[in-house]
Design an enzyme around this catalytic site. Structure first.
Site, PDB file in Angstrom:
ATOM      1  N   ASP A   1       0.822  -1.225   0.000  1.00  0.00           N
ATOM      2  CA  ASP A   1       0.000   0.000   0.000  1.00  0.00           C
ATOM      3  C   ASP A   1       0.854   1.272   0.000  1.00  0.00           C
ATOM      4  OD1 ASP A   1      -2.141  -1.824   0.399  1.00  0.00           O
ATOM      5  OD2 ASP A   1      -1.929  -1.658   2.576  1.00  0.00           O
TER       6      ASP A   1
ATOM      7  N   GLU B   1     -11.586  -0.119  -3.188  1.00  0.00           N
ATOM      8  CA  GLU B   1     -10.747   0.435  -2.112  1.00  0.00           C
ATOM      9  C   GLU B   1      -9.547   1.138  -2.741  1.00  0.00           C
ATOM     10  OE1 GLU B   1      -9.407  -2.946   0.215  1.00  0.00           O
ATOM     11  OE2 GLU B   1      -8.162  -3.685  -1.412  1.00  0.00           O
TER      12      GLU B   1
HETATM   13  O1  FUB Z   1      -3.223  -3.563   3.468  1.00  0.00           O
HETATM   14  C1  FUB Z   1      -4.528  -3.807   3.925  1.00  0.00           C
HETATM   15  C2  FUB Z   1      -5.518  -3.483   2.872  1.00  0.00           C
HETATM   16  O2  FUB Z   1      -5.277  -4.258   1.717  1.00  0.00           O
HETATM   17  C3  FUB Z   1      -5.471  -2.071   2.372  1.00  0.00           C
HETATM   18  O3  FUB Z   1      -6.012  -1.137   3.245  1.00  0.00           O
HETATM   19  C4  FUB Z   1      -6.195  -2.246   1.107  1.00  0.00           C
HETATM   20  O4  FUB Z   1      -6.136  -1.163   0.227  1.00  0.00           O
HETATM   21  C5  FUB Z   1      -5.555  -3.500   0.555  1.00  0.00           C
HETATM   22  O5  FUB Z   1      -4.346  -3.235  -0.084  1.00  0.00           O
END
Ligand code: FUB
Length: 339
Positions: free
Chosen positions: A32, A242
């Site tokens: 991320d 997301e």
């Molecule tokens: O790293 C945890 C979660 O996985 C992140 O918040 C999301 O965007 C995905 O990458």
């Protein structure tokens, strides 16, 4: 600062694209990556993946991260420095579990680290921590940001100095539980609106001058198809999942995000940081691993995408961050990357 440094050996793919397929660090797992240039240096604010033995499920329990390490480098392809622990869950007063994808900003001599974390009721909120150094250590505020929700904060400062936060993620990110404006724990974890209903959008708000709170109520961001209509929930190759990110190029606002269960990074453009944003295409085809998450940043007049995959571990919850060039056509369209 730790001694853990790793040179990111430049590489090129068959199209001549440089820096593809080289993990930036190999001694810890990172994911991320939110990248920024502060005072001419590149700083990367990633998640710090660890093995905890939590079961792998659609709720993301296996992403059970506990602290952050910040990475820096003087140039793309140069030596990468791991600055050690910048913030630990044990020092966050309201912490429950799971430090997910963070982002950072700078204003008036202070660096702000924004992070998603479940509170003691197991509800994801966005927290903020401050430091005089871009690499921390950061001190967390006593409470999460008022009105914040879900995961994946992405902070964008416009050319007029106004700063905005984008946030949200469905499934384990819990956005579907905020459909009424209040957190509804009875809404099943993964329940999106019906396939023929409008998809859930990311949320956003302008930040106050103190960078610690929202200056306005949190609103939903509209993402539209080329036909001008919002995407339907069942359209999972286009709908927001997301990992939102905003950047500005040639006066246009580019909102990019992950489609989650179809594993694409896609983008949409608009004429205001508030949107609406109209879908334009795929930035990156699926990487190795379930999740796909990125940031886009200009370094020395060139544009780069930071992202992650699971090259080092082969495990979805133990990822490694990478960087590659972002190329555009003369009219500003982003060329699709095949990682
Ligand atoms: O790293 C945890 C979660 O996985 C992140 O918040 C999301 O965007 C995905 O990458």
């Amino acid at each position: 600062e730790t001694a853990a440094t790793e040179a990111a050996a430049p590489a090129a793919d068959s199209t001549g694209r440089k820096y593809l397929a080289q993990p930036l660090v190999k001694d810890i797992y990172t994911a991320d990556p939110s990248a920024h240039v502060f005072n001419g240096k590149i700083y990367i604010y990633p998640s710090h993946d660890i093995e905890t033995g939590m079961p792998e499920n659609d709720n993301g329990d296996h992403f059970a991260m506990r602290d952050y390490h910040i990475l820096s480098m003087d140039s793309i392809g140069g030596k990468v420095t791991d600055h050690g622990v910048a913030l630990d869950t044990k020092d966050i007063p309201w912490a429950g579990r799971q430090l997910w994808a963070p982002d950072a900003a700078y204003k008036n001599g202070t660096y702000y680290l924004y992070f998603p974390l479940k509170d003691k009721q197991d509800v994801f909120r966005i927290g903020v921590a401050t430091s005089k150094s871009p690499t921390g250590p950061f001190k967390a505020e006593a409470k999460p940001m008022e009105g914040s929700l879900s995961i994946d904060p992405a902070v964008f400062t416009d050319t007029d100095g106004k700063t905005y936060m984008y946030m949200g993620g469905i499934w384990g990110g819990q956005l579907q539980r905020w459909r009424t404006g209040k957190y509804d724990a009875s809404n099943p974890k993964m329940q999106e609106p019906g396939a023929q209903k409008t998809a859930l959008g990311p949320k956003m708000a302008r930040l106050s001058d103190n960078m610690l709170s929202f200056a306005e109520p949190v609103k939903e961001v509209q993402i539209l198809g080329q036909d001008g209509k919002p995407f339907l929930s069942g359209d999972n190759t286009h709908r927001f999942f997301e990992g939102g990110w905003l950047h500005k190029y040639n006066g246009k606002y580019y909102f990019s995000y992950s489609t989650g269960d179809t594993h694409l990074l896609v983008y949409a453009t608009g004429t205001s940081p508030y949107g609406p944003f109209t879908y334009q295409g795929v930035i990156m085809n699926p990487v190795e691993g379930w999740t796909t998450h990125h940031s886009i940043v200009e370094v020395g007049g060139k544009w780069y995408i930071f992202y992650h995959d699971t090259q080092l571990s082969g495990k979805t919850w133990l990822r490694n961050v990478k960087v590659t060039e972002l190329k555009r056509t003369p009219d500003g369209r982003i060329e699709t990357i095949n990682p």
